[in-house]
Design a protein around this motif. Structure first.
Motif, PDB file in Angstrom:
ATOM      1  N   LEU A  11       0.812  -1.219   0.000  1.00  9.02           N
ATOM      2  CA  LEU A  11       0.000   0.000   0.000  1.00  9.02           C
ATOM      3  C   LEU A  11       0.846   1.270   0.000  1.00  9.02           C
ATOM      4  CD1 LEU A  11      -2.681  -1.073   2.614  1.00  9.02           C
ATOM      5  CD2 LEU A  11      -2.959  -0.945   0.139  1.00  9.02           C
ATOM      6  N   TYR A  12       2.157   1.140   0.159  1.00  9.49           N
ATOM      7  CA  TYR A  12       3.028   2.306   0.298  1.00  9.49           C
ATOM      8  C   TYR A  12       3.824   2.584  -0.972  1.00  9.49           C
ATOM      9  CZ  TYR A  12       2.036   2.464   5.255  1.00  9.49           C
ATOM     10  OH  TYR A  12       1.397   2.577   6.463  1.00  9.49           O
ATOM     11  N   ARG A  13       3.875   3.852  -1.351  1.00  7.16           N
ATOM     12  CA  ARG A  13       4.643   4.287  -2.530  1.00  7.16           C
ATOM     13  C   ARG A  13       5.462   5.508  -2.155  1.00  7.16           C
ATOM     14  NH1 ARG A  13       2.643   1.172  -7.217  1.00  7.16           N
ATOM     15  NH2 ARG A  13       0.875   0.140  -6.263  1.00  7.16           N
ATOM     16  N   ASP A  14       6.599   5.684  -2.861  1.00  9.94           N
ATOM     17  CA  ASP A  14       7.368   6.904  -2.622  1.00  9.94           C
ATOM     18  C   ASP A  14       7.648   7.658  -3.916  1.00  9.94           C
ATOM     19  OD1 ASP A  14       9.297   5.357  -3.801  1.00  9.94           O
ATOM     20  OD2 ASP A  14      10.668   5.369  -2.094  1.00  9.94           O
ATOM     21  N   LEU A  15       6.965   7.267  -4.998  1.00  9.65           N
ATOM     22  CA  LEU A  15       7.156   7.957  -6.271  1.00  9.65           C
ATOM     23  C   LEU A  15       5.831   8.023  -7.008  1.00  9.65           C
ATOM     24  CD1 LEU A  15       9.227   9.133  -8.368  1.00  9.65           C
ATOM     25  CD2 LEU A  15       9.330   6.826  -9.318  1.00  9.65           C
ATOM     26  N   LEU A  16       5.494   9.196  -7.540  1.00 10.90           N
ATOM     27  CA  LEU A  16       4.277   9.321  -8.336  1.00 10.90           C
ATOM     28  C   LEU A  16       4.473  10.402  -9.380  1.00 10.90           C
ATOM     29  CD1 LEU A  16       2.347  12.008  -7.154  1.00 10.90           C
ATOM     30  CD2 LEU A  16       2.731  10.570  -5.171  1.00 10.90           C
ATOM     31  N   ARG A  17       3.618  10.370 -10.396  1.00  7.98           N
ATOM     32  CA  ARG A  17       3.660  11.389 -11.449  1.00  7.98           C
ATOM     33  C   ARG A  17       2.290  12.033 -11.569  1.00  7.98           C
ATOM     34  NH1 ARG A  17       6.461  11.251 -17.357  1.00  7.98           N
ATOM     35  NH2 ARG A  17       5.782  13.317 -17.971  1.00  7.98           N
ATOM     36  N   THR A  18       2.291  13.351 -11.727  1.00  7.59           N
ATOM     37  CA  THR A  18       1.035  14.081 -11.901  1.00  7.59           C
ATOM     38  C   THR A  18       0.854  14.433 -13.376  1.00  7.59           C
ATOM     39  OG1 THR A  18       2.015  16.282 -11.730  1.00  7.59           O
ATOM     40  CG2 THR A  18       1.391  15.199  -9.657  1.00  7.59           C
ATOM     41  N   GLN A  78      -6.485  10.996  -7.583  1.00  7.40           N
ATOM     42  CA  GLN A  78      -6.435  11.928  -6.455  1.00  7.40           C
ATOM     43  C   GLN A  78      -5.573  13.119  -6.868  1.00  7.40           C
ATOM     44  OE1 GLN A  78      -4.811   8.995  -3.684  1.00  7.40           O
ATOM     45  NE2 GLN A  78      -6.537   9.353  -2.330  1.00  7.40           N
ATOM     46  N   PHE A  79      -5.697  14.222  -6.147  1.00  6.45           N
ATOM     47  CA  PHE A  79      -4.875  15.391  -6.439  1.00  6.45           C
ATOM     48  C   PHE A  79      -3.714  15.484  -5.466  1.00  6.45           C
ATOM     49  CE2 PHE A  79      -8.235  16.484  -9.201  1.00  6.45           C
ATOM     50  CZ  PHE A  79      -7.660  17.303 -10.160  1.00  6.45           C
ATOM     51  N   ALA A  80      -2.520  15.709  -6.017  1.00 10.14           N
ATOM     52  CA  ALA A  80      -1.340  15.996  -5.215  1.00 10.14           C
ATOM     53  C   ALA A  80      -1.300  17.505  -5.046  1.00 10.14           C
ATOM     54  CB  ALA A  80      -0.091  15.504  -5.941  1.00 10.14           C
ATOM     55  N   VAL A  81      -1.227  17.976  -3.811  1.00  8.85           N
ATOM     56  CA  VAL A  81      -1.192  19.410  -3.529  1.00  8.85           C
ATOM     57  C   VAL A  81       0.159  19.721  -2.886  1.00  8.85           C
ATOM     58  CG1 VAL A  81      -2.378  21.332  -2.405  1.00  8.85           C
ATOM     59  CG2 VAL A  81      -3.691  19.337  -3.175  1.00  8.85           C
ATOM     60  N   PHE A  82       0.821  20.751  -3.401  1.00 12.41           N
ATOM     61  CA  PHE A  82       2.189  21.073  -2.991  1.00 12.41           C
ATOM     62  C   PHE A  82       2.245  22.353  -2.171  1.00 12.41           C
ATOM     63  CE2 PHE A  82       2.256  18.952  -7.166  1.00 12.41           C
ATOM     64  CZ  PHE A  82       2.765  17.734  -6.737  1.00 12.41           C
ATOM     65  N   GLY A  90       0.442  24.802  -5.532  1.00 11.88           N
ATOM     66  CA  GLY A  90      -0.387  24.345  -6.646  1.00 11.88           C
ATOM     67  C   GLY A  90      -0.713  22.882  -6.503  1.00 11.88           C
ATOM     68  N   SER A  91      -1.334  22.323  -7.546  1.00 13.93           N
ATOM     69  CA  SER A  91      -1.735  20.924  -7.481  1.00 13.93           C
ATOM     70  C   SER A  91      -1.784  20.308  -8.873  1.00 13.93           C
ATOM     71  CB  SER A  91      -3.117  20.797  -6.829  1.00 13.93           C
ATOM     72  OG  SER A  91      -4.091  21.387  -7.671  1.00 13.93           O
ATOM     73  N   GLY A  92      -1.722  18.996  -8.880  1.00 14.07           N
ATOM     74  CA  GLY A  92      -1.846  18.245 -10.125  1.00 14.07           C
ATOM     75  C   GLY A  92      -2.501  16.917  -9.841  1.00 14.07           C
TER      76      GLY A  92
END
Length: 126
Positions: A11-18, A78-82, A90-92
């Motif tokens: 269930l755990y990740r440490d890398l994603l792309r928006t 889902q949205f990644a918010v920075f 911002g977000s992506g």
């Protein structure tokens, strides 16, 4: 895929792309343009604690997000918010994810020890 427990490494990740990030103040932040990488914080659920991360800017305006420690149950859509401090940058939308911690552990385990079948083929020294 259904994990055996809520804390399973799968269930755990440490890398994603928006997808292309929507930046609020600067489009995109000058540091990210200049360095191609930028440290900031990230969250993908409203109430979750902020997670330190490094953003890597892609040509198309999307970003790779590398988390300092893996986060649980990140899902495409889902949205990644920075954030930088208290400021929302911002977000992506999350498009895809890197391998899970579980997959990474499996890969490491396979590299370190030969498979049982291979061990069975080795003739004992007499």
């Amino acid at each position: 895929f259904k994990a055996p427990s809520t804390d399973h490494p799968a269930l755990y990740r440490d890398l994603l792309r928006t997808n292309r990030v929507h930046w609020i103040a600067e489009e995109p932040p000058a540091e990210l343009v200049r360095e191609k990488m930028m440290e900031c914080h990230f969250r993908f659920r409203h109430q979750m604690a902020l997670v330190p991360c490094v953003l890597t800017l892609n040509q198309d305006g999307s970003v790779w997000v590398t988390l300092v420690k893996p986060a649980r149950a990140i899902t495409p859509g889902q949205f990644a918010v920075f954030y930088k401090g208290d400021e929302c940058l911002g977000s992506g939308k999350i498009l895809r994810m890197g391998p899970s911690v579980y997959t990474m552990q499996q890969g490491k385990n396979q590299e370190e020890s030969p498979k049982k079948e291979e061990m069975d083929k080795i003739e004992p020294v007499t």
